[in-house]
Design a protein around this motif. Structure first.
Motif, short mmCIF file in Angstrom:
data_model
loop_
_atom_site.label_atom_id
_atom_site.label_comp_id
_atom_site.label_asym_id
_atom_site.label_seq_id
_atom_site.Cartn_x
_atom_site.Cartn_y
_atom_site.Cartn_z
N ARG A 79 1.72 -15.34 8.97
CA ARG A 79 1.48 -16.71 9.43
C ARG A 79 2.20 -17.00 10.75
O ARG A 79 1.71 -17.76 11.58
CB ARG A 79 2.00 -17.72 8.39
CG ARG A 79 1.28 -17.74 7.07
CD ARG A 79 1.68 -18.98 6.26
NE ARG A 79 3.11 -19.10 6.05
CZ ARG A 79 3.76 -18.62 5.00
NH1 ARG A 79 3.09 -17.94 4.08
NH2 ARG A 79 5.06 -18.79 4.86
N THR A 80 3.37 -16.39 10.91
CA THR A 80 4.29 -16.81 11.96
C THR A 80 4.09 -16.10 13.29
O THR A 80 4.16 -16.73 14.35
CB THR A 80 5.74 -16.61 11.48
OG1 THR A 80 5.93 -17.34 10.25
CG2 THR A 80 6.74 -17.11 12.50
N VAL A 81 3.90 -14.80 13.27
CA VAL A 81 3.87 -14.02 14.52
C VAL A 81 2.84 -14.54 15.52
O VAL A 81 3.17 -14.74 16.70
CB VAL A 81 3.67 -12.52 14.21
CG1 VAL A 81 3.30 -11.76 15.49
CG2 VAL A 81 4.94 -11.93 13.60
N PRO A 82 1.59 -14.80 15.13
CA PRO A 82 0.63 -15.29 16.13
C PRO A 82 1.04 -16.63 16.74
O PRO A 82 0.86 -16.85 17.95
CB PRO A 82 -0.68 -15.42 15.34
CG PRO A 82 -0.52 -14.47 14.20
CD PRO A 82 0.92 -14.54 13.83
N VAL A 83 1.62 -17.51 15.94
CA VAL A 83 2.05 -18.82 16.44
C VAL A 83 3.20 -18.66 17.42
O VAL A 83 3.22 -19.27 18.50
CB VAL A 83 2.45 -19.74 15.26
CG1 VAL A 83 3.03 -21.05 15.77
CG2 VAL A 83 1.25 -20.00 14.36
N VAL A 84 4.17 -17.83 17.07
CA VAL A 84 5.33 -17.62 17.95
C VAL A 84 4.90 -16.99 19.26
O VAL A 84 5.40 -17.37 20.34
CB VAL A 84 6.39 -16.76 17.23
CG1 VAL A 84 7.42 -16.24 18.23
CG2 VAL A 84 7.09 -17.57 16.15
N THR A 144 13.58 -18.00 13.77
CA THR A 144 12.46 -18.09 12.84
C THR A 144 12.32 -16.80 12.06
O THR A 144 12.20 -15.72 12.64
CB THR A 144 11.16 -18.39 13.61
OG1 THR A 144 11.28 -19.66 14.25
CG2 THR A 144 9.97 -18.40 12.68
N ASN A 145 12.29 -16.90 10.74
CA ASN A 145 12.16 -15.73 9.88
C ASN A 145 10.70 -15.29 9.75
O ASN A 145 9.80 -16.11 9.88
CB ASN A 145 12.71 -16.05 8.49
CG ASN A 145 14.23 -16.00 8.46
OD1 ASN A 145 14.84 -15.10 9.01
ND2 ASN A 145 14.84 -16.98 7.82
N PRO A 146 10.48 -14.00 9.44
CA PRO A 146 11.48 -12.93 9.37
C PRO A 146 11.92 -12.51 10.78
O PRO A 146 11.11 -12.04 11.57
CB PRO A 146 10.75 -11.80 8.64
CG PRO A 146 9.29 -12.07 8.87
CD PRO A 146 9.13 -13.55 9.04
#
Length: 421
Positions: free
Chosen positions: A118-123, A143-145
Motif C-alpha cells: 500500500r505504502t511504497v507507490p504513495v511514498v 513510515t513503516n516498513p
C-alpha cells in the motif's frame, strides 16, 4: 530553515512538535508545514502545535495544508510519517494473518507486506513531487516498513534516510540504568529495521569499554521485561535483541496471545479518538500524558538530531539510521538497506564498520533481506505471483500452503489500495 511533515495530521505529531520546540537550538526551524489530506484532524493538530510553540517561546511559524505541492515547496527537509489506509487497514494487517496461524503485525510478516504494498507507490509519488519542488531536499522516512520504504526511495535516486525510534529508546534505557547522560551511550546496533541486536553498549564512543555484559548481569530482568521475553533469551544470546525479534523467537506464543485480545490497531484507534478530543481544547498547550501510550517514544529527538546533521547543524555526529549497506555487512548486497550506526553530515550517512555478525544473526538478516527484495518487487510491479513469492520467502510464513492462503487474503483485504489487483 523550512521543514515539512507529510502525515502532519497524525495524533502523534504533537510529540514531534514538542521535540522541535525543546531542541530549537539544535534545529532552528523558521517555518514548519504540516501536510495531511484529513483537514479536520489537521486543524486540531495544527492548533495544538501552534500553542506548544507559543508556550515554549519558539519563534518559528506553523502552517497547515492539504496541498502537498504547496507544502513541500522550498522545504529543506521533508519528514514522512503517513499511514495509507489508516488504522482500519492496520487492523486488517493485524488480524487476517492470524487466520492462517501466522503472526499479525503491521511491519513484519504478511501484515507488513500488505503495508509495504500500500505504502511504497504513495511514498514514491510524494518523493517525486518533493524532488520537483527542491531536488536538494532531504527526505527522512519514518513510515513503516522503514527498511523497504527507504530502499524504494534510494533505489529511485532520492536523498533519503530511514529513521526508527528503537535504537534511541534503547540508548535512553541503558543510560538510565548506567546513570549517565544519553549522549554518552554508544550502541553497537546492527541488523535490519525491526530486526536488530544491541551487540555492545559503550560509553564515550565506538572504542569505549563494552558494558553490555555488566548490564545483562545486573539488570537482566528489567531488560527482558521491556522486551516481553524471558530473561533466559537475553542471558543465552548475550546481546539484547529488538523487541520485534519476539515475533521470530516466540512466534507461536505471540500468535496465541494475539488471538485472545483486541488488535493494537483497535487500541490505538480508541486512543486517537480521545487524543483528538484533547487536542480540540483551546487551553491545551503541551503534549498530553496519554500520548506517551501512542508509541514512538523519543522519535522527536531522533528526528531533530538527524535533520540537524543532514542540514549541517549540530546534530550528533553518529546516529542509528537506515541506509545502503555498501559493504558494511559483507554477506549482503551493497544496495541492501540496513539499520546501523552511521556518521551523519550534509552528504548523508556513512555506516561505521561493524564486527563480523554471528551466523545465528547473519542468517536471519540474510533471509529477511531476500524477503524485502521480493516485497519491493511486488510493491513496484504488482502481481499475485510476486506477492506469493515474497510471502513464501518470509521466515514468519515459509510454507507453501500458508503463502497461498495469505496471498489471497492480502489481496482481498487491500484491493482498493492495489492498482493492479
Amino acid at each position: 530553515m523550512k521543514l515539512a511533515v507529510v502525515g502532519g495530521g497524525s495524533t502523534y505529531t504533537p510529540e514531534l512538535i514538542d521535540g522541535f520546540a525543546r531542541l530549537r537550538d539544535t534545529l532552528p526551524i523558521s517555518e514548519l508545514v504540516l501536510i495531511d489530506p484529513a483537514a479536520d484532524r489537521l486543524d486540531l493538530v495544527g492548533g495544538l502545535a501552534r500553542r506548544i510553540f507559543a508556550k515554549q517561546g519558539h519563534p518559528g511559524t506553523i502552517t497547515t495544508t492539504s496541498d502537498l505541492d504547496a507544502g513541500v515547496a522550498d522545504a529543506d527537509a521533508v519528514l514522512l510519517q503517513l499511514r495509507v489506509g489508516g488504522q482500519a487497514a492496520r487492523n486488517q494487517d493485524e488480524t487476517w494473518p492470524l487466520e492462517c496461524g501466522c503472526v499479525g503485525q503491521e511491519t513484519t510478516g504478511a501484515g507488513g507486506l500488505a503495508k509495504a504494498l500500500r505504502t511504497v507507490p504513495v511514498v514514491l509519488d510524494i518523493a517525486e513531487r518533493v524532488r520537483r519542488a527542491n531536488p536538494d531536499a532531504w527526505i527522512i522516512d519514518f513510515t513503516n516498513p522503514v527498511g523497504i520504504v527507504t530502499r524504494a526511495l534510494l533505489q529511485a535516486g532520492h536523498k533519503a534516510v530511514g529513521l526508527c525510534n528503537v535504537a534511541i529508546g534503547f540508548q535512553r534505557k541503558f543510560a538510565k540504568l548506567l546513570d549517565v547522560a544519553p549522549a554518552e551511550v554508544h550502541l553497537d546496533h546492527v541488523g535490519l529495521n525491526h530486526l536488530t541486536w544491541e551487540l555492545g553498549v559503550r560509553l564515550g564512543g565506538p572504542t569505549g569499554e563494552n558494558l553490555l555484559p555488566k548490564l545483562i548481569a545486573e539488570h537482566g530482568e528489567t531488560i527482558a521485561a521491556d522486551l516481553h521475553m524471558p530473561r533466559a533469551v537475553v542471558d543465552r544470546l548475550g546481546v539484547v535483541p529488538s523487541y520485534y525479534l519476539r515475533y521470530f523467537y516466540q512466534h507461536d506464543e505471540v500468535v496465541r496471545e494475539l488471538g485472545t485480545k483486541p488488535s493494537r490497531a483497535a487500541e490505538v484507534a480508541a486512543m486517537e479518538k480521545e487524543l483528538l478530543a484533547l487536542y480540540g481544547d483551546p487551553t491545551l498547550d503541551e503534549k498530553p500524558e496519554l500520548l506517551a501510550k501512542r508509541g514512538g517514544a523519543f522519535y522527536s529527538e531522533a528526528a531533530v538530531d538527524l535533520a540537524s546533521g543532514l542540514l549541517g547543524g549540530g546534530g550528533s555526529p553518529v546516529q542509528v539510521v537506515n541506509t545502503y549497506n555498501n559493504g558494511t555487512l559483507p554477506f549482503l548486497p551493497a544496495d541492501a538497506v540496513i539499520e546501523t550506526q552511521a556518521r551523519i553530515d550534509a552528504s548523508g550517512p556513512t555506516p561505521l564498520k561493524v564486527a563480523p555478525l554471528d551466523p545465528m544473526y547473519a542468517g536471519l538478516v540474510a533471509g529477511v533481506t531476500a524477503y524485502e527484495n521480493l516485497a519491493l518487487e511486488a510493491a513496484l510491479h504488482g502481481g499475485r505471483e510476486r506477492v506469493f513469492k515474497a510471502l513464501l520467502a518470509h521466515p514468519l510464513v515459509g510454507q507453501f500452503e500458508y503463502a497461498e492462503a495469505l496471498t489471497d487474503k492480502l489481496i482481498a483485504h487491500n484491493r482498493e489500495h492495489l492498482a493492479w489487483a
